[in-house]
Every structure is written in structure tokens, then in C-alpha cells.
Design a protein around this motif. Structure first.
Motif, PDB file in Angstrom:
ATOM      1  N   VAL A 271     -32.421  17.230  10.346  1.00 22.85           N
ATOM      2  CA  VAL A 271     -31.137  17.895  10.526  1.00 22.85           C
ATOM      3  C   VAL A 271     -30.119  16.823  10.872  1.00 22.85           C
ATOM      4  O   VAL A 271     -30.340  16.016  11.786  1.00 22.85           O
ATOM      5  CB  VAL A 271     -31.178  18.965  11.628  1.00 22.85           C
ATOM      6  CG1 VAL A 271     -29.806  19.571  11.837  1.00 22.85           C
ATOM      7  CG2 VAL A 271     -32.192  20.046  11.286  1.00 22.85           C
ATOM      8  N   THR A 272     -29.005  16.801  10.134  1.00 24.09           N
ATOM      9  CA  THR A 272     -27.953  15.830  10.398  1.00 24.09           C
ATOM     10  C   THR A 272     -26.680  16.537  10.837  1.00 24.09           C
ATOM     11  O   THR A 272     -26.437  17.694  10.487  1.00 24.09           O
ATOM     12  CB  THR A 272     -27.644  14.982   9.152  1.00 24.09           C
ATOM     13  OG1 THR A 272     -27.137  15.813   8.107  1.00 24.09           O
ATOM     14  CG2 THR A 272     -28.896  14.273   8.657  1.00 24.09           C
ATOM     15  N   VAL A 273     -25.874  15.813  11.613  1.00 15.93           N
ATOM     16  CA  VAL A 273     -24.574  16.305  12.076  1.00 15.93           C
ATOM     17  C   VAL A 273     -23.497  15.411  11.481  1.00 15.93           C
ATOM     18  O   VAL A 273     -23.534  14.181  11.659  1.00 15.93           O
ATOM     19  CB  VAL A 273     -24.477  16.285  13.613  1.00 15.93           C
ATOM     20  CG1 VAL A 273     -23.119  16.821  14.061  1.00 15.93           C
ATOM     21  CG2 VAL A 273     -25.609  17.084  14.229  1.00 15.93           C
ATOM     22  N   ASN A 274     -22.563  16.002  10.772  1.00 11.18           N
ATOM     23  CA  ASN A 274     -21.466  15.251  10.177  1.00 11.18           C
ATOM     24  C   ASN A 274     -20.452  14.903  11.264  1.00 11.18           C
ATOM     25  O   ASN A 274     -19.971  15.771  11.987  1.00 11.18           O
ATOM     26  CB  ASN A 274     -20.792  16.077   9.076  1.00 11.18           C
ATOM     27  CG  ASN A 274     -19.760  15.289   8.304  1.00 11.18           C
ATOM     28  OD1 ASN A 274     -18.702  14.975   8.814  1.00 11.18           O
ATOM     29  ND2 ASN A 274     -20.081  14.971   7.061  1.00 11.18           N
ATOM     30  N   GLY A 275     -20.137  13.606  11.366  1.00 10.57           N
ATOM     31  CA  GLY A 275     -19.226  13.160  12.410  1.00 10.57           C
ATOM     32  C   GLY A 275     -17.794  13.584  12.192  1.00 10.57           C
ATOM     33  O   GLY A 275     -17.000  13.591  13.138  1.00 10.57           O
ATOM     34  N   ALA A 276     -17.435  13.948  10.970  1.00 14.07           N
ATOM     35  CA  ALA A 276     -16.056  14.321  10.686  1.00 14.07           C
ATOM     36  C   ALA A 276     -15.768  15.774  11.034  1.00 14.07           C
ATOM     37  O   ALA A 276     -14.745  16.095  11.648  1.00 14.07           O
ATOM     38  CB  ALA A 276     -15.730  14.057   9.215  1.00 14.07           C
ATOM     39  N   ASP A 277     -16.674  16.687  10.642  1.00 13.81           N
ATOM     40  CA  ASP A 277     -16.394  18.115  10.849  1.00 13.81           C
ATOM     41  C   ASP A 277     -17.469  18.847  11.641  1.00 13.81           C
ATOM     42  O   ASP A 277     -17.371  20.050  11.850  1.00 13.81           O
ATOM     43  CB  ASP A 277     -16.191  18.808   9.493  1.00 13.81           C
ATOM     44  CG  ASP A 277     -17.398  18.652   8.565  1.00 13.81           C
ATOM     45  OD1 ASP A 277     -18.477  18.255   9.046  1.00 13.81           O
ATOM     46  OD2 ASP A 277     -17.250  18.923   7.364  1.00 13.81           O
ATOM     47  N   GLY A 278     -18.528  18.144  12.073  1.00 15.17           N
ATOM     48  CA  GLY A 278     -19.587  18.761  12.864  1.00 15.17           C
ATOM     49  C   GLY A 278     -20.552  19.617  12.078  1.00 15.17           C
ATOM     50  O   GLY A 278     -21.387  20.313  12.668  1.00 15.17           O
ATOM     51  N   ALA A 279     -20.481  19.582  10.738  1.00 19.84           N
ATOM     52  CA  ALA A 279     -21.353  20.422   9.913  1.00 19.84           C
ATOM     53  C   ALA A 279     -22.804  19.963  10.008  1.00 19.84           C
ATOM     54  O   ALA A 279     -23.095  18.762  10.071  1.00 19.84           O
ATOM     55  CB  ALA A 279     -20.885  20.378   8.454  1.00 19.84           C
ATOM     56  N   LEU A 280     -23.729  20.934  10.017  1.00 19.57           N
ATOM     57  CA  LEU A 280     -25.158  20.662  10.042  1.00 19.57           C
ATOM     58  C   LEU A 280     -25.730  20.752   8.632  1.00 19.57           C
ATOM     59  O   LEU A 280     -25.383  21.657   7.868  1.00 19.57           O
ATOM     60  CB  LEU A 280     -25.883  21.661  10.945  1.00 19.57           C
ATOM     61  CG  LEU A 280     -25.481  21.677  12.424  1.00 19.57           C
ATOM     62  CD1 LEU A 280     -26.236  22.770  13.153  1.00 19.57           C
ATOM     63  CD2 LEU A 280     -25.741  20.327  13.071  1.00 19.57           C
ATOM     64  N   THR A 281     -26.632  19.816   8.296  1.00 20.71           N
ATOM     65  CA  THR A 281     -27.298  19.833   6.992  1.00 20.71           C
ATOM     66  C   THR A 281     -28.786  19.689   7.209  1.00 20.71           C
ATOM     67  O   THR A 281     -29.239  18.866   8.022  1.00 20.71           O
ATOM     68  CB  THR A 281     -26.795  18.696   6.090  1.00 20.71           C
ATOM     69  OG1 THR A 281     -25.375  18.778   5.972  1.00 20.71           O
ATOM     70  CG2 THR A 281     -27.411  18.787   4.697  1.00 20.71           C
ATOM     71  N   LEU A 282     -29.573  20.500   6.489  1.00 20.40           N
ATOM     72  CA  LEU A 282     -31.028  20.500   6.606  1.00 20.40           C
ATOM     73  C   LEU A 282     -31.635  19.806   5.398  1.00 20.40           C
ATOM     74  O   LEU A 282     -31.276  20.066   4.256  1.00 20.40           O
ATOM     75  CB  LEU A 282     -31.554  21.937   6.700  1.00 20.40           C
ATOM     76  CG  LEU A 282     -33.063  22.119   6.794  1.00 20.40           C
ATOM     77  CD1 LEU A 282     -33.584  21.571   8.117  1.00 20.40           C
ATOM     78  CD2 LEU A 282     -33.430  23.579   6.623  1.00 20.40           C
ATOM     79  N   TYR A 283     -32.588  18.907   5.658  1.00 21.32           N
ATOM     80  CA  TYR A 283     -33.315  18.192   4.600  1.00 21.32           C
ATOM     81  C   TYR A 283     -34.812  18.431   4.811  1.00 21.32           C
ATOM     82  O   TYR A 283     -35.307  18.440   5.940  1.00 21.32           O
ATOM     83  CB  TYR A 283     -33.055  16.690   4.670  1.00 21.32           C
ATOM     84  CG  TYR A 283     -31.602  16.289   4.513  1.00 21.32           C
ATOM     85  CD1 TYR A 283     -31.098  15.869   3.296  1.00 21.32           C
ATOM     86  CD2 TYR A 283     -30.745  16.297   5.613  1.00 21.32           C
ATOM     87  CE1 TYR A 283     -29.772  15.488   3.154  1.00 21.32           C
ATOM     88  CE2 TYR A 283     -29.415  15.919   5.482  1.00 21.32           C
ATOM     89  CZ  TYR A 283     -28.942  15.519   4.248  1.00 21.32           C
ATOM     90  OH  TYR A 283     -27.634  15.134   4.126  1.00 21.32           O
ATOM     91  N   ARG A 284     -35.546  18.567   3.702  1.00 20.14           N
ATOM     92  CA  ARG A 284     -37.003  18.703   3.769  1.00 20.14           C
ATOM     93  C   ARG A 284     -37.624  17.878   2.645  1.00 20.14           C
ATOM     94  O   ARG A 284     -37.068  17.760   1.564  1.00 20.14           O
ATOM     95  CB  ARG A 284     -37.434  20.165   3.600  1.00 20.14           C
ATOM     96  CG  ARG A 284     -37.156  21.057   4.797  1.00 20.14           C
ATOM     97  CD  ARG A 284     -37.936  22.354   4.682  1.00 20.14           C
ATOM     98  NE  ARG A 284     -37.729  23.207   5.844  1.00 20.14           N
ATOM     99  CZ  ARG A 284     -36.870  24.216   5.870  1.00 20.14           C
ATOM    100  NH1 ARG A 284     -36.117  24.479   4.799  1.00 20.14           N
ATOM    101  NH2 ARG A 284     -36.745  24.964   6.938  1.00 20.14           N
ATOM    102  N   LYS A 285     -38.809  17.317   2.951  1.00 22.97           N
ATOM    103  CA  LYS A 285     -39.499  16.527   1.927  1.00 22.97           C
ATOM    104  C   LYS A 285     -40.983  16.494   2.241  1.00 22.97           C
ATOM    105  O   LYS A 285     -41.373  16.332   3.412  1.00 22.97           O
ATOM    106  CB  LYS A 285     -38.946  15.108   1.859  1.00 22.97           C
ATOM    107  CG  LYS A 285     -39.547  14.261   0.721  1.00 22.97           C
ATOM    108  CD  LYS A 285     -38.912  12.897   0.693  1.00 22.97           C
ATOM    109  CE  LYS A 285     -39.428  12.073  -0.474  1.00 22.97           C
ATOM    110  NZ  LYS A 285     -39.017  12.632  -1.770  1.00 22.97           N
TER     111      LYS A 285
END
Length: 288
Positions: A271-285
Motif C-alpha cells: 500500500v502506497t501513499v501519494n505525497g501530493a494528494d494523500g491517495a492510497l494505492t494497492l499493489y499485489r504480486k
């Protein structure tokens, strides 16, 4: 019942510019907490490192500060039902008995599958850095790498232990955002640092994260204002991973926060947090 632990710095300041090292303990799944003060902590040091052993031991490392020791790494361990026992790391074979840096840098603590603990940390003068490694029972810490400090250096590192092998991932920060990896045994035998990412990346703070599973897979990831990269260590092999989100997009720029998990079926989730807008993104592999 299982006990949860959290290491933190107490915000109450003292005249010697130190804060308390406080361990928070919970025996009711986090509903109530008890605080235990363990020592003084340098304000300009890295955050305390906390690890739990498989038998319930609590391991803690931090930069200690008092009038006689302006900067020294302290290791504490508590066995179930016992009290904490502190060890001030012996540093006489490095750059003196205390750190000579104007800002005390990063350290990390890890525990392997046999409950063996170890600590990796930076110390040195303002124009030169040394990377040190120590585990309980060693008479002195060992120097595992040495390098020139870039301008505005803010070194960061992560440590992993498994099967008698130690892995250290680090970057120096400031004007040098390259990623490096070191591998060695639990003593003085270490390979030369390997450059993971030849490119630069933006200046400033970024997120580093490392996770390990019971099979010894180690996944290391970094995110910064300039982008990010993912690496898998299995045995002696080091591979770069391509992590994508649900839209098949790779890890983007402005990654200010980063969390990792690795399950028993070798699936890594991030899970990443975008420093510009605070958006969360989920990655799986699924690991190769």
C-alpha cells in the motif's frame, strides 16, 4: 493472551535535549495499554527499533543520550515474565566510543527464525560514514561498509536476518538517493555493497520498507518523490520486481508512505501513499 508492543519516543523534553524511550504494552488485543519508560533518547536520532521473537521476547534498540554519552546505541531485551536488560554497544573499533555526527542517523533491529537478534546502524563524522553490525555476544561491533557522506546526508537502512545470512539495504540520502545492498554472515564476513538503482531520484525523504516470510523470501521496496523500485532476495539471488496496481500501472512518483506484507503463499501486498494528494494505492504480486 497475546501481547502487543509498540516502541515510541515520549514528547516530554528534558534540559539535556533528550526524550524518553517508552514501550507500550497491551495484553487485551490493544484495548488498553501500559507504558514503561526504558531510557533517554536523543532528539536528533532515528526512531527506536522494536522486534518480537517467536518465543515472546521483546527486543529494542535506540540511540541513547545523556550528559556523559551524547550518542550511543543501546540494545535491550526482555524475556517473557522477566525484566529488560540493557547493553550499551561496544564501539571502540569504529570512530570512537560515541557517534561524531551532528545528527545521529538510522538504525534497524531484526530477529531471525531462531530468535537471534542483530542491529545495523550508521555512525561517523560529517564527511564520512561507517555502517556497523552487532549482535548479542559479539565483543565489538564490526564495520561492514565505509563511504563518503554526500551533502545533507540522511542515511536510512533496513536489516533482514534469515538462515545465518544478514541483508542490509540502505541509501545515504541528501544528494545521493541511490540504493545499495549488503549481504553477510552474522559476523565479520560481508560482501561488497551492490548498487541496486543506478539512477538518481529526487532529493528529500522517501519511504523504505522490508518484509520477510517463513521461507526466507525478503522483499525490499522504496518509494520517493522521484519514483520507486522493488527487490526480491531469495537465498543468494537478488532480483528486481515489477509491481503493478489493479490498472496495471507501476509504482509511481510522489510515494510518501509505503507498507508491505508477504504471506505464506509468496504473495506480496503493498500500500502506497501519494505525497501530493494523500491517495492510497494497492499493489499485489505473486513472487516468481
Amino acid at each position: 493472551s497475546p501481547r502487543r508492543c509498540e516502541g515510541r519516543r515520549d514528547p516530554d523534553r528534558h534540559e539535556d535535549s533528550a526524550t524518553h524511550v517508552v514501550l507500550m504494552l497491551s495484553s487485551d488485543d490493544g484495548r488498553t495499554w501500559q507504558a514503561q519508560q526504558l531510557g533517554n533518547f536523543s532528539d536528533n536520532g532515528a526512531a527506536p527499533a522494536l522486534a518480537l521473537g517467536s518465543r515472546g521476547d521483546v527486543h529494542l534498540a535506540y540511540w541513547h543520550s545523556d550528559a556523559e554519552n551524547p550518542g550511543r546505541v543501546v540494545y535491550q531485551r526482555r524475556r517473557p515474565g522477566g525484566e529488560f536488560r540493557a547493553v550499551a554497544l561496544p564501539l571502540s573499533n569504529l570512530l570512537g566510543e560515541t557517534s561524531q555526527m551532528s545528527a545521529l542517523p538510522s538504525l534497524d533491529l531484526a530477529v531471525d527464525e531462531n530468535d537471534i537478534a542483530a542491529i545495523a546502524y550508521f555512525m561517523g563524522a560529517d564527511d564520512q560514514l561507517q555502517l556497523a553490525f552487532w549482535k548479542p555476544g559479539m565483543p565489538v561491533a564490526v564495520k561492514i561498509a565505509e563511504m563518503q557522506a554526500p551533502a545533507a546526508a540522511k542515511p536510512e537502512l533496513k536489516l533482514a536476518l534469515f538462515g545465518g545470512h544478514a541483508n542490509v539495504f540502505y541509501r545515504l540520502g541528501g544528494d545521493d538517493m541511490r540504493l545499495w545492498a549488503l549481504e553477510g554472515d552474522y559476523g565479520e564476513q560481508w560482501n561488497a555493497p551492490v548498487l541496486l538503482e543506478p539512477g538518481g531520484g529526487a532529493r528529500g525523504d522517501g519511504a523504505l520498507s522490508l518484509v520477510i516470510n517463513h521461507e526466507g523470501d525478503r522483499v525490499f521496496a522504496t518509494g520517493s518523490a522521484g519514483g520507486g523500485s522493488w527487490w526480491l532476495v531469495h537465498g543468494a539471488d537478488l532480483k528486481r520486481l515489477l509491481m503493478v496496481d489493479e490498472k496495471n500501472a507501476s509504482l509511481g512518483r510522489n510515494t510518501a508512505g509505503l507498507g508491505l506484507a508477504l504471506d505464506g503463499e509468496r504473495r506480496v501486498t503493498a500500500v502506497t501513499v501519494n505525497g501530493a494528494d494523500g491517495a492510497l494505492t494497492l499493489y499485489r504480486k505473486l513472487l516468481p
